[in-house]
Design a protein around this motif. Structure first.
Motif, PDB file in Angstrom:
ATOM      1  N   ALA A   1     -20.340  58.756 -29.504  1.00  0.00           N
ATOM      2  CA  ALA A   1     -20.083  57.422 -30.059  1.00  0.00           C
ATOM      3  C   ALA A   1     -18.660  56.952 -29.779  1.00  0.00           C
ATOM      4  CB  ALA A   1     -20.343  57.429 -31.565  1.00  0.00           C
ATOM      5  N   ASP A   2     -17.725  57.886 -29.646  1.00  0.00           N
ATOM      6  CA  ASP A   2     -16.324  57.548 -29.395  1.00  0.00           C
ATOM      7  C   ASP A   2     -15.847  58.358 -28.183  1.00  0.00           C
ATOM      8  OD1 ASP A   2     -13.547  57.231 -29.353  1.00  0.00           O
ATOM      9  OD2 ASP A   2     -13.359  57.322 -31.538  1.00  0.00           O
ATOM     10  N   PRO A   3     -16.054  57.831 -26.963  1.00  0.00           N
ATOM     11  CA  PRO A   3     -15.712  58.583 -25.756  1.00  0.00           C
ATOM     12  C   PRO A   3     -14.239  58.997 -25.660  1.00  0.00           C
ATOM     13  CG  PRO A   3     -17.085  56.695 -25.211  1.00  0.00           C
ATOM     14  CD  PRO A   3     -16.705  56.551 -26.655  1.00  0.00           C
ATOM     15  N   VAL A   4     -13.332  58.230 -26.235  1.00  0.00           N
ATOM     16  CA  VAL A   4     -11.920  58.615 -26.196  1.00  0.00           C
ATOM     17  C   VAL A   4     -11.712  59.875 -27.034  1.00  0.00           C
ATOM     18  CG1 VAL A   4      -9.558  57.906 -26.776  1.00  0.00           C
ATOM     19  CG2 VAL A   4     -11.145  56.261 -25.747  1.00  0.00           C
ATOM     20  N   LEU A   5     -12.294  59.903 -28.216  1.00  0.00           N
ATOM     21  CA  LEU A   5     -12.240  61.107 -29.044  1.00  0.00           C
ATOM     22  C   LEU A   5     -12.911  62.271 -28.320  1.00  0.00           C
ATOM     23  CD1 LEU A   5     -11.851  62.796 -31.617  1.00  0.00           C
ATOM     24  CD2 LEU A   5     -13.875  61.693 -32.547  1.00  0.00           C
ATOM     25  N   GLY A   6     -14.066  62.022 -27.730  1.00  0.00           N
ATOM     26  CA  GLY A   6     -14.780  63.064 -27.001  1.00  0.00           C
ATOM     27  C   GLY A   6     -13.954  63.641 -25.869  1.00  0.00           C
ATOM     28  N   HIS A   7     -13.265  62.762 -25.137  1.00  0.00           N
ATOM     29  CA  HIS A   7     -12.420  63.216 -24.033  1.00  0.00           C
ATOM     30  C   HIS A   7     -11.272  64.081 -24.556  1.00  0.00           C
ATOM     31  CE1 HIS A   7     -10.338  63.174 -20.205  1.00  0.00           C
ATOM     32  NE2 HIS A   7      -9.255  62.739 -20.823  1.00  0.00           N
ATOM     33  N   GLN A   8     -10.606  63.620 -25.606  1.00  0.00           N
ATOM     34  CA  GLN A   8      -9.486  64.379 -26.165  1.00  0.00           C
ATOM     35  C   GLN A   8      -9.940  65.744 -26.688  1.00  0.00           C
ATOM     36  OE1 GLN A   8      -6.135  63.756 -26.210  1.00  0.00           O
ATOM     37  NE2 GLN A   8      -6.754  62.168 -24.768  1.00  0.00           N
ATOM     38  N   LEU A   9     -11.053  65.775 -27.383  1.00  0.00           N
ATOM     39  CA  LEU A   9     -11.558  67.035 -27.927  1.00  0.00           C
ATOM     40  C   LEU A   9     -11.984  67.982 -26.806  1.00  0.00           C
ATOM     41  CD1 LEU A   9     -12.028  68.505 -30.564  1.00  0.00           C
ATOM     42  CD2 LEU A   9     -14.314  67.493 -30.660  1.00  0.00           C
ATOM     43  N   THR A  10     -12.607  67.439 -25.767  1.00  0.00           N
ATOM     44  CA  THR A  10     -13.010  68.264 -24.630  1.00  0.00           C
ATOM     45  C   THR A  10     -11.793  68.852 -23.926  1.00  0.00           C
ATOM     46  OG1 THR A  10     -15.020  66.956 -24.334  1.00  0.00           O
ATOM     47  CG2 THR A  10     -14.310  68.282 -22.466  1.00  0.00           C
ATOM     48  N   LEU A  11     -10.733  68.068 -23.769  1.00  0.00           N
ATOM     49  CA  LEU A  11      -9.504  68.587 -23.168  1.00  0.00           C
ATOM     50  C   LEU A  11      -8.922  69.730 -23.992  1.00  0.00           C
ATOM     51  CD1 LEU A  11      -7.570  65.399 -21.964  1.00  0.00           C
ATOM     52  CD2 LEU A  11      -8.692  67.141 -20.557  1.00  0.00           C
ATOM     53  N   ARG A  12      -8.892  69.562 -25.305  1.00  0.00           N
ATOM     54  CA  ARG A  12      -8.343  70.611 -26.175  1.00  0.00           C
ATOM     55  C   ARG A  12      -9.201  71.866 -26.090  1.00  0.00           C
ATOM     56  NH1 ARG A  12      -5.215  68.038 -24.895  1.00  0.00           N
ATOM     57  NH2 ARG A  12      -4.398  66.225 -25.861  1.00  0.00           N
ATOM     58  N   CYS A  13     -10.511  71.705 -26.049  1.00  0.00           N
ATOM     59  CA  CYS A  13     -11.403  72.862 -25.916  1.00  0.00           C
ATOM     60  C   CYS A  13     -11.226  73.539 -24.559  1.00  0.00           C
ATOM     61  CB  CYS A  13     -12.855  72.460 -26.133  1.00  0.00           C
ATOM     62  SG  CYS A  13     -13.245  72.090 -27.861  1.00  0.00           S
ATOM     63  N   ALA A  14     -11.016  72.755 -23.509  1.00  0.00           N
ATOM     64  CA  ALA A  14     -10.795  73.329 -22.182  1.00  0.00           C
ATOM     65  C   ALA A  14      -9.524  74.180 -22.169  1.00  0.00           C
ATOM     66  CB  ALA A  14     -10.718  72.228 -21.131  1.00  0.00           C
ATOM     67  N   GLU A  15      -8.495  73.749 -22.869  1.00  0.00           N
ATOM     68  CA  GLU A  15      -7.274  74.552 -22.971  1.00  0.00           C
ATOM     69  C   GLU A  15      -7.570  75.884 -23.646  1.00  0.00           C
ATOM     70  OE1 GLU A  15      -4.500  72.098 -25.095  1.00  0.00           O
ATOM     71  OE2 GLU A  15      -4.155  70.782 -23.375  1.00  0.00           O
ATOM     72  N   VAL A  16      -8.368  75.854 -24.700  1.00  0.00           N
ATOM     73  CA  VAL A  16      -8.738  77.078 -25.412  1.00  0.00           C
ATOM     74  C   VAL A  16      -9.556  77.991 -24.496  1.00  0.00           C
ATOM     75  CG1 VAL A  16     -10.120  78.000 -27.319  1.00  0.00           C
ATOM     76  CG2 VAL A  16      -8.595  76.057 -27.703  1.00  0.00           C
ATOM     77  N   ILE A  17     -10.483  77.416 -23.749  1.00  0.00           N
ATOM     78  CA  ILE A  17     -11.303  78.214 -22.829  1.00  0.00           C
ATOM     79  C   ILE A  17     -10.408  78.924 -21.816  1.00  0.00           C
ATOM     80  CG2 ILE A  17     -13.047  78.099 -21.001  1.00  0.00           C
ATOM     81  CD1 ILE A  17     -14.220  75.659 -22.591  1.00  0.00           C
ATOM     82  N   ALA A  18      -9.462  78.205 -21.251  1.00  0.00           N
ATOM     83  CA  ALA A  18      -8.555  78.809 -20.270  1.00  0.00           C
ATOM     84  C   ALA A  18      -7.751  79.947 -20.897  1.00  0.00           C
ATOM     85  CB  ALA A  18      -7.623  77.742 -19.687  1.00  0.00           C
ATOM     86  N   GLU A  19      -7.262  79.746 -22.105  1.00  0.00           N
ATOM     87  CA  GLU A  19      -6.509  80.795 -22.799  1.00  0.00           C
ATOM     88  C   GLU A  19      -7.387  82.010 -23.073  1.00  0.00           C
ATOM     89  OE1 GLU A  19      -5.076  78.879 -26.315  1.00  0.00           O
ATOM     90  OE2 GLU A  19      -3.706  77.580 -25.190  1.00  0.00           O
ATOM     91  N   ARG A  20      -8.617  81.777 -23.515  1.00  0.00           N
ATOM     92  CA  ARG A  20      -9.520  82.894 -23.833  1.00  0.00           C
ATOM     93  C   ARG A  20      -9.917  83.662 -22.577  1.00  0.00           C
ATOM     94  NH1 ARG A  20     -11.402  80.654 -28.870  1.00  0.00           N
ATOM     95  NH2 ARG A  20      -9.401  80.567 -29.931  1.00  0.00           N
ATOM     96  N   LEU A  21     -10.140  82.949 -21.477  1.00  0.00           N
ATOM     97  CA  LEU A  21     -10.468  83.644 -20.230  1.00  0.00           C
ATOM     98  C   LEU A  21      -9.305  84.512 -19.768  1.00  0.00           C
ATOM     99  CD1 LEU A  21     -12.385  80.860 -18.277  1.00  0.00           C
ATOM    100  CD2 LEU A  21     -13.322  83.009 -19.149  1.00  0.00           C
ATOM    101  N   GLN A  22      -8.101  84.006 -19.878  1.00  0.00           N
ATOM    102  CA  GLN A  22      -6.927  84.789 -19.496  1.00  0.00           C
ATOM    103  C   GLN A  22      -6.768  86.001 -20.410  1.00  0.00           C
ATOM    104  OE1 GLN A  22      -5.302  84.687 -16.841  1.00  0.00           O
ATOM    105  NE2 GLN A  22      -3.517  85.921 -17.265  1.00  0.00           N
ATOM    106  N   ALA A  23      -6.942  85.815 -21.719  1.00  0.00           N
ATOM    107  CA  ALA A  23      -6.826  86.940 -22.653  1.00  0.00           C
ATOM    108  C   ALA A  23      -7.894  87.996 -22.370  1.00  0.00           C
ATOM    109  CB  ALA A  23      -6.943  86.438 -24.088  1.00  0.00           C
ATOM    110  N   THR A  24      -9.115  87.546 -22.059  1.00  0.00           N
ATOM    111  CA  THR A  24     -10.198  88.477 -21.742  1.00  0.00           C
ATOM    112  C   THR A  24      -9.875  89.242 -20.464  1.00  0.00           C
ATOM    113  OG1 THR A  24     -11.799  87.046 -22.827  1.00  0.00           O
ATOM    114  CG2 THR A  24     -12.674  88.663 -21.274  1.00  0.00           C
ATOM    115  N   ARG A  25      -9.384  88.554 -19.475  1.00  0.00           N
ATOM    116  CA  ARG A  25      -9.018  89.197 -18.213  1.00  0.00           C
ATOM    117  C   ARG A  25      -7.969  90.278 -18.447  1.00  0.00           C
ATOM    118  NH1 ARG A  25      -4.862  88.641 -14.843  1.00  0.00           N
ATOM    119  NH2 ARG A  25      -5.157  89.048 -12.648  1.00  0.00           N
ATOM    120  N   ILE A  26      -6.936  89.956 -19.198  1.00  0.00           N
ATOM    121  CA  ILE A  26      -5.868  90.918 -19.469  1.00  0.00           C
ATOM    122  C   ILE A  26      -6.402  92.114 -20.247  1.00  0.00           C
ATOM    123  CG2 ILE A  26      -3.731  91.249 -20.794  1.00  0.00           C
ATOM    124  CD1 ILE A  26      -3.019  88.328 -19.935  1.00  0.00           C
ATOM    125  N   ARG A  27      -7.219  91.842 -21.249  1.00  0.00           N
ATOM    126  CA  ARG A  27      -7.781  92.932 -22.052  1.00  0.00           C
ATOM    127  C   ARG A  27      -8.669  93.833 -21.200  1.00  0.00           C
ATOM    128  NH1 ARG A  27      -7.292  96.812 -25.369  1.00  0.00           N
ATOM    129  NH2 ARG A  27      -9.048  97.165 -26.726  1.00  0.00           N
TER     130      ARG A  27
END
Length: 150
Positions: A112-138
């Motif tokens: 319903a609010d694509p701007v909110l959706g875009h911002q939330l998706t960007l924040r989630c993508a940052e988390v995904i990248a961090e989690r993938l890096q942490a998993t790789r290191i572990r």
């Protein structure tokens, strides 16, 4: 209240308020499994206090912890992408207080609010990248030559 969450701080106030209007306050006791790898990802959390261990399914052995997350951090991103199944498992280390968000309602809000959706998706993508890096290191720590791992 929002100062402790990078995800909430990154959103404009109006978007933050709309998202928080969907939040439910939840508490989990120590050792409580919040979800298992492969299960339905129908919600996510922002941790307010306590810590949660993220782990991987490992046949025949206890699941190795790939990352520990704490206050202010997002728990769960699999709710955002079909087929909406958890990619990791999660267990409370000690008592945990969190805001819980229903995935279907948040996805509807994002549609319903694509701007909110875009911002939330960007924040989630940052988390995904961090989690993938942490998993790789572990995993490198666990399985690097000379560690004695199988």
């Amino acid at each position: 209240m929002t100062e402790s969450s990078p995800l909430l701080r990154a959103l404009p106030e109006a978007h933050r308020d709309r998202l928080l209007a969907l939040a439910l306050e939840r508490s989990f006791p120590p050792a409580r499994r919040l979800f298992d790898e492969g299960g339905p990802a129908d919600r996510f959390w922002l941790i307010r206090s306590g810590e949660v261990a993220l782990d991987l399914y490992a046949p025949g052995r206890p699941p190795p912890v790939v990352e520990t997350i704490g206050p202010g951090q997002l728990l769960g991103w699999s709710w955002l992408f079909p087929p909406y199944r958890w990619h990791l498992g999660a267990q409370a280390i000690g008592p945990v207080d969190a805001w819980e968000f229903p995935a279907d309602q948040v996805r509807a809000l994002c549609t319903a609010d694509p701007v909110l959706g875009h911002q939330l998706t960007l924040r989630c993508a940052e988390v995904i990248a961090e989690r993938l890096q942490a998993t790789r290191i572990r995993l490198l720590d666990l399985y690097a030559p000379g560690t004695g791992a199988p």
